[in-house]
Design an enzyme around this catalytic site. Structure first.
Site, mmCIF file in Angstrom:
data_model
loop_
_atom_site.group_PDB
_atom_site.id
_atom_site.type_symbol
_atom_site.label_atom_id
_atom_site.label_comp_id
_atom_site.label_asym_id
_atom_site.label_seq_id
_atom_site.Cartn_x
_atom_site.Cartn_y
_atom_site.Cartn_z
ATOM 1 N N CYS A 90 -25.414 13.519 -23.953
ATOM 2 C CA CYS A 90 -25.005 12.781 -23.006
ATOM 3 C C CYS A 90 -25.093 13.449 -21.468
ATOM 4 C CB CYS A 90 -23.666 12.564 -23.393
ATOM 5 S SG CYS A 90 -22.857 13.726 -23.871
ATOM 6 N N HIS A 148 -17.668 12.328 -17.867
ATOM 7 C CA HIS A 148 -18.344 13.438 -17.610
ATOM 8 C C HIS A 148 -18.887 13.643 -16.033
ATOM 9 C CE1 HIS A 148 -18.804 13.897 -22.074
ATOM 10 N NE2 HIS A 148 -20.077 14.290 -22.011
HETATM 11 N N1 LIG Z 1 -26.427 11.062 -27.364
HETATM 12 C C1 LIG Z 1 -25.322 11.039 -27.334
HETATM 13 O O1 LIG Z 1 -24.782 10.707 -26.030
HETATM 14 C C2 LIG Z 1 -24.187 11.473 -28.142
HETATM 15 C C3 LIG Z 1 -24.716 11.823 -29.498
HETATM 16 N N2 LIG Z 1 -23.548 12.058 -30.436
HETATM 17 C C4 LIG Z 1 -24.333 12.463 -31.603
HETATM 18 O O2 LIG Z 1 -24.104 11.197 -32.550
HETATM 19 C C5 LIG Z 1 -23.537 11.866 -33.811
HETATM 20 C C6 LIG Z 1 -22.173 11.198 -34.263
HETATM 21 O O3 LIG Z 1 -21.215 12.015 -33.634
HETATM 22 P P1 LIG Z 1 -19.748 11.340 -33.704
HETATM 23 O O4 LIG Z 1 -19.762 9.671 -33.882
HETATM 24 O O5 LIG Z 1 -18.909 12.003 -32.637
HETATM 25 O O6 LIG Z 1 -19.596 11.986 -35.182
HETATM 26 P P2 LIG Z 1 -18.397 11.438 -36.411
HETATM 27 O O7 LIG Z 1 -18.182 12.997 -37.039
HETATM 28 O O8 LIG Z 1 -17.163 10.915 -35.745
HETATM 29 O O9 LIG Z 1 -19.251 10.403 -37.402
HETATM 30 C C7 LIG Z 1 -20.045 10.976 -38.143
HETATM 31 C C8 LIG Z 1 -20.518 9.900 -38.997
HETATM 32 O O10 LIG Z 1 -21.462 10.401 -39.836
HETATM 33 C C9 LIG Z 1 -21.090 9.955 -41.179
HETATM 34 N N3 LIG Z 1 -21.535 11.078 -42.180
HETATM 35 C C10 LIG Z 1 -21.147 12.286 -42.196
HETATM 36 N N4 LIG Z 1 -21.605 12.917 -43.306
HETATM 37 C C11 LIG Z 1 -22.523 12.115 -43.826
HETATM 38 C C12 LIG Z 1 -23.509 11.991 -44.994
HETATM 39 N N5 LIG Z 1 -23.694 13.189 -45.883
HETATM 40 N N6 LIG Z 1 -23.983 11.068 -45.365
HETATM 41 C C13 LIG Z 1 -23.927 9.666 -44.562
HETATM 42 N N7 LIG Z 1 -23.099 9.727 -43.463
HETATM 43 C C14 LIG Z 1 -22.516 10.757 -43.197
HETATM 44 C C15 LIG Z 1 -19.696 9.771 -41.236
HETATM 45 O O11 LIG Z 1 -19.187 9.097 -42.487
HETATM 46 P P3 LIG Z 1 -17.945 9.255 -43.073
HETATM 47 O O12 LIG Z 1 -16.964 8.629 -42.215
HETATM 48 O O13 LIG Z 1 -17.787 8.621 -44.436
HETATM 49 O O14 LIG Z 1 -17.598 10.641 -43.121
HETATM 50 C C16 LIG Z 1 -19.468 9.146 -39.848
HETATM 51 O O15 LIG Z 1 -19.595 7.819 -40.214
HETATM 52 C C17 LIG Z 1 -23.582 13.293 -33.689
HETATM 53 O O16 LIG Z 1 -25.001 13.651 -34.332
HETATM 54 C C18 LIG Z 1 -23.515 13.511 -32.409
HETATM 55 O O17 LIG Z 1 -23.980 14.871 -31.908
HETATM 56 C C19 LIG Z 1 -22.165 12.087 -30.101
HETATM 57 C C20 LIG Z 1 -21.863 11.761 -28.707
HETATM 58 C C21 LIG Z 1 -22.793 11.405 -27.734
HETATM 59 N N1 LIG Z 2 -22.592 17.482 -26.535
HETATM 60 C C1 LIG Z 2 -21.873 16.216 -25.941
HETATM 61 C C2 LIG Z 2 -21.817 15.099 -27.047
HETATM 62 C C3 LIG Z 2 -22.979 15.417 -28.202
HETATM 63 O O1 LIG Z 2 -22.893 15.028 -29.289
HETATM 64 O O2 LIG Z 2 -24.064 15.711 -27.776
HETATM 65 P P1 LIG Z 2 -25.511 15.617 -28.678
HETATM 66 O O3 LIG Z 2 -25.977 14.335 -28.846
HETATM 67 O O4 LIG Z 2 -26.554 16.261 -27.801
HETATM 68 O O5 LIG Z 2 -25.107 16.224 -30.185
HETATM 69 C C4 LIG Z 2 -20.541 16.470 -25.757
HETATM 70 O O6 LIG Z 2 -19.662 17.289 -26.254
HETATM 71 O O7 LIG Z 2 -19.799 15.988 -24.789
#
Ligand SMILES: NC(=O)C1=CN([C@@H]2O[C@H](COP(=O)(O)OP(=O)(O)OC[C@H]3O[C@@H](n4cnc5c(N)ncnc54)[C@H](OP(=O)(O)O)[C@@H]3O)[C@@H](O)[C@H]2O)C=CC1
Ligand SMILES: N[C@@H](CC(=O)OP(=O)(O)O)C(=O)O
Length: 290
Positions: A158, A260
């Site tokens: 992000c 941010h």
């Molecule tokens: N690019 C960007 O701008 C951003 C990227 N991200 C990235 O996005 C991703 C998600 O972040 P966030 O939503 O905060 O994370 P959360 O922890 O809120 O959600 C994770 C998800 O993954 C699922 N999950 C976890 N373990 C497994 C498994 N073994 N098999 C299948 N599903 C699984 C969970 O399911 P359950 O509820 O059933 O556990 C849940 O749906 C991360 O990789 C994070 O780094 C985050 C913010 C911004």
């Molecule tokens: N690292 C970002 C969110 C995030 O999950 O990043 P990434 O997609 O690179 O794992 C934050 O903490 O604000």
């Protein structure tokens, strides 16, 4: 006349119960041509109605179309109706799962970091480097076995997304940047839910976010750099190699719920410098304001 909205595209969401997955659902609820058909999460949630397992944190209620969908395990056979999946999977599991969906000929658009460094996977910020999508045919052809439809595209971290938009505009106007110094002040929403402990963040600035600085420095080079072609005829991301760019980021977490802020100082290869502040409301990638 053909309207794109006449052609519905069935999509799935991986990690649908998480913070990013919920945002996908909210954004797609009234989309003109994407229709959410399948939701995937971990074994903890699979087999149950979405509304019973999600800890919904969005301001609008859960869209009616997905409330009662039964959550699936994240395996391609449960997404047979879909041509596209959007992934908000935990990065610990995203690599294997997204790879399996690509191998099953689905188009995977991922928010996780797992494939961002892959030499054949585009890291896309649409306003900046949509042309990197031309790497997709090569990604398919080098897959074993070669793919007809499957591929992976990722979005950027992000904080990277927010800064490359003005950096690209500056390079278009004033030529290549040779050095860039960034300090971020990142909202707690970026860390997901439950995120940063309140005793760590309340009345405080947390001066380090694990892995964030390396991601900003590396991803910026991949996004702003062009594409080159080697002697073997294969395309490669040139990482801004023709005009080397030195990146230095320092990332902090601040007690702000959403939005941010980054201060950025740049020096141009042709002389001159600029200092600006970039602020964006939605860590998943709304437009930046400078
Ligand atoms: N690019 C960007 O701008 C951003 C990227 N991200 C990235 O996005 C991703 C998600 O972040 P966030 O939503 O905060 O994370 P959360 O922890 O809120 O959600 C994770 C998800 O993954 C699922 N999950 C976890 N373990 C497994 C498994 N073994 N098999 C299948 N599903 C699984 C969970 O399911 P359950 O509820 O059933 O556990 C849940 O749906 C991360 O990789 C994070 O780094 C985050 C913010 C911004
Ligand atoms: N690292 C970002 C969110 C995030 O999950 O990043 P990434 O997609 O690179 O794992 C934050 O903490 O604000």
């Amino acid at each position: 006349m053909f309207h794109i909205s006449d052609r519905k595209i069935n999509v799935g969401i991986l990690g649908a119960t998480g913070t990013v997955g919920q945002r996908f659902i909210a954004l797609l609820a009234s989309h003109p041509y994407f229709v959410v058909r399948s939701l995937g999460a971990s074994e903890r949630s699979a087999g149950k109605p979405y509304s019973k397992v999600v800890n919904w944190k969005q301001t609008d209620p859960i869209p009616a179309a997905v409330r009662d969908l039964i959550v699936n395990p994240c395996a391609p056979e449960h997404f047979a109706d879909c041509t596209v999946v959007f992934s908000g999977l935990d990065a610990d599991v995203a690599g294997d799962i997204e790879g399996a969906f690509r191998a099953a000929e689905l188009a995977v658009f991922s928010n996780a970091k797992s494939y961002r460094r892959d030499p054949h996977v585009p890291l896309i910020v649409p306003l900046v480097n949509a042309y990197h999508l031309s790497m997709v045919p090569q990604q398919r052809s080098l897959h074993s076995p070669p793919l007809k439809k499957g591929f992976i595209v990722t979005n950027a971290n992000c904080s990277t997304t927010g800064v490359v938009i003005p950096l690209a505009a500056l390079e278009r106007a004033f030529g290549p940047i040779e050095s860039c110094l960034i300090t971020t002040m990142q909202a707690i929403s970026g860390a997901g839910y439950p995120g940063v402990p309140s005793l760590d963040i309340f009345d405080n600035v947390v001066p380090y976010i694990s892995g964030e600085e390396e991601k900003m420095e590396w991803e910026t080079l991949k996004i702003l750099g062009g594409l080159s072609e080697g002697d073997d005829g294969l395309k490669a991301f040139d990482m801004h190699a023709r005009t080397p760019l030195r990146m230095s980021a320092s990332c902090t977490r601040v007690p702000v719920l959403e939005g941010h802020t980054e201060t950025v100082s740049v020096r141009f290869a042709g002389g001159g410098s600029a200092l600006f502040v970039v602020q964006f409301d939605d860590p998943m990638g709304s437009a930046a304001e400078c």
